[in-house]
Design a protein around this motif. Sequence first.
Motif, PDB file in Angstrom:
ATOM      1  N   PHE A  37      42.788  51.914 -21.060  1.00 37.35           N
ATOM      2  CA  PHE A  37      42.408  51.967 -22.798  1.00 37.35           C
ATOM      3  C   PHE A  37      41.375  50.821 -23.010  1.00 37.35           C
ATOM      4  O   PHE A  37      40.608  51.353 -24.297  1.00 37.35           O
ATOM      5  N   GLY A  38      41.258  49.953 -22.449  1.00 34.47           N
ATOM      6  CA  GLY A  38      40.302  48.870 -22.722  1.00 34.47           C
ATOM      7  C   GLY A  38      38.912  49.542 -22.358  1.00 34.47           C
ATOM      8  O   GLY A  38      37.758  49.104 -23.203  1.00 34.47           O
ATOM      9  N   PRO A  66      49.951  51.714 -23.817  1.00 38.00           N
ATOM     10  CA  PRO A  66      49.058  50.316 -24.164  1.00 38.00           C
ATOM     11  C   PRO A  66      50.165  49.254 -24.448  1.00 38.00           C
ATOM     12  O   PRO A  66      50.926  49.528 -25.346  1.00 38.00           O
ATOM     13  N   GLY A  67      49.884  48.228 -23.780  1.00 35.62           N
ATOM     14  CA  GLY A  67      50.923  47.048 -23.954  1.00 35.62           C
ATOM     15  C   GLY A  67      52.286  47.020 -23.108  1.00 35.62           C
ATOM     16  O   GLY A  67      52.910  45.962 -22.783  1.00 35.62           O
ATOM     17  N   ALA A  68      52.315  48.184 -22.267  1.00 34.24           N
ATOM     18  CA  ALA A  68      53.340  48.386 -21.335  1.00 34.24           C
ATOM     19  C   ALA A  68      53.017  47.699 -19.958  1.00 34.24           C
ATOM     20  O   ALA A  68      53.977  47.209 -19.321  1.00 34.24           O
ATOM     21  N   ASN A  69      51.924  47.721 -19.632  1.00 35.35           N
ATOM     22  CA  ASN A  69      51.550  47.181 -18.234  1.00 35.35           C
ATOM     23  C   ASN A  69      49.944  47.203 -18.106  1.00 35.35           C
ATOM     24  O   ASN A  69      49.244  47.605 -19.034  1.00 35.35           O
ATOM     25  N   PRO A  70      49.478  45.995 -17.219  1.00 35.00           N
ATOM     26  CA  PRO A  70      48.257  45.756 -17.113  1.00 35.00           C
ATOM     27  C   PRO A  70      47.234  46.840 -16.740  1.00 35.00           C
ATOM     28  O   PRO A  70      45.923  46.908 -17.220  1.00 35.00           O
ATOM     29  N   LEU A  76      54.457  48.488 -31.174  1.00 37.96           N
ATOM     30  CA  LEU A  76      53.664  49.542 -31.931  1.00 37.96           C
ATOM     31  C   LEU A  76      52.262  48.981 -32.204  1.00 37.96           C
ATOM     32  O   LEU A  76      51.034  49.814 -32.002  1.00 37.96           O
ATOM     33  N   SER A  77      51.757  47.781 -32.381  1.00 39.35           N
ATOM     34  CA  SER A  77      50.571  47.165 -32.628  1.00 39.35           C
ATOM     35  C   SER A  77      49.728  47.418 -31.459  1.00 39.35           C
ATOM     36  O   SER A  77      48.660  47.757 -31.528  1.00 39.35           O
ATOM     37  N   ALA A  78      50.483  47.091 -30.393  1.00 42.02           N
ATOM     38  CA  ALA A  78      49.563  47.298 -28.915  1.00 42.02           C
ATOM     39  C   ALA A  78      49.357  48.798 -28.936  1.00 42.02           C
ATOM     40  O   ALA A  78      47.875  49.050 -28.345  1.00 42.02           O
ATOM     41  N   VAL A  79      50.036  49.771 -29.147  1.00 42.17           N
ATOM     42  CA  VAL A  79      49.947  51.261 -28.936  1.00 42.17           C
ATOM     43  C   VAL A  79      48.555  51.468 -30.111  1.00 42.17           C
ATOM     44  O   VAL A  79      47.535  52.093 -29.389  1.00 42.17           O
ATOM     45  N   LEU A  80      48.814  51.224 -31.294  1.00 40.81           N
ATOM     46  CA  LEU A  80      47.667  51.436 -32.311  1.00 40.81           C
ATOM     47  C   LEU A  80      46.374  50.696 -31.928  1.00 40.81           C
ATOM     48  O   LEU A  80      45.348  51.226 -32.219  1.00 40.81           O
ATOM     49  N   GLY A  81      46.441  49.493 -31.403  1.00 41.88           N
ATOM     50  CA  GLY A  81      45.402  48.672 -31.120  1.00 41.88           C
ATOM     51  C   GLY A  81      44.246  49.319 -29.870  1.00 41.88           C
ATOM     52  O   GLY A  81      43.323  48.865 -29.888  1.00 41.88           O
TER      53      GLY A  81
END
Length: 296
Positions: free
Chosen positions: A59-60, A49-53, A89-94
């Motif tokens: 995950f959305g 998550p956070g690495a690419n659309p 890290l916030s994107a992964v945990l989010g």
Amino acid sequence: MTKERVYLYDVTLRDGAQTQGVDFGVADKVALARELDRLGVDYIEGGWPGANPTDDAFFGNPPALKRARLSAFGMTRRSGRSAENDPGLSAVLGAKAPCVCLVGKTWDFQVDVALGVSRDENVSMIRDSIAHAKTKADEVLFDAEHFFDGYKANLDYALQCLDVAYKAGARWIVLCDTNGGTLPHEVEAIVTEVAKRIPGKHLGIHCHNDTENAVANSLAAVRAGVRQVQGSLNGLGERCGNANLISIIPSLMLKMGYDVGLSKADLTHLTHVSRVLDERQGRIARLGGREGPEHL
Ligand SMILES: [Zn+2]
């Protein structure tokens, strides 16, 4: 006698998706996750998550899984930031996946050269990130990148990195042969030593296939005590690929007598799941992937 349980962690949608020429869309990922869930693996790593659309979209709106737990992959915090204030890290945990797998460095050479931070700071990065992730996810895994090379170069430092992750609350400490250059007898000897300080029921193995030993190394690690095996469908992965779950599953079940959470009926789906991946890759190649079958 009840059979000992070995847990299966699939990385097709992350390591596999990073392979040159592979370009899974969200629909491909959802379809493969459903097949893996039906097959009966314990964990499905959905991406970063956070690495690419694509991974954000996956995950959305993740597929409902009946048997497997979804895992989000990411990196430990950056140097100079708190774990709470690290955007990556916030994107992964989010992503709110029940499991989170954070990769960190355990080879002193990589810390010095690739990261360029002090060895103590790298240890803090691991500790803080795992502890913070523990407050957000049910289950946290620590992927010990280049662990076997690190162990050979500086055993004390490599083990210190594992220890802090374990004490910070990681459910699984995953020993990674990131370069794929370790041989089965070395894996067995090193894992035997590691299992003296961290119980095998908290250890995992993640092998790459550069010496064509990823499956053999995974089985050697199980013999030495690890109870989680990471791999991908058909061994799909960067360079020479990852450990092939299609080979590992029947080897563990039928040859070594472990319970991997699949029934004999589940095992009959292996060929189908393997072919679904082939079809998805073939379709991507026809749509213009650079290294598909008809471009070779
Ligand atoms: Zn990998």
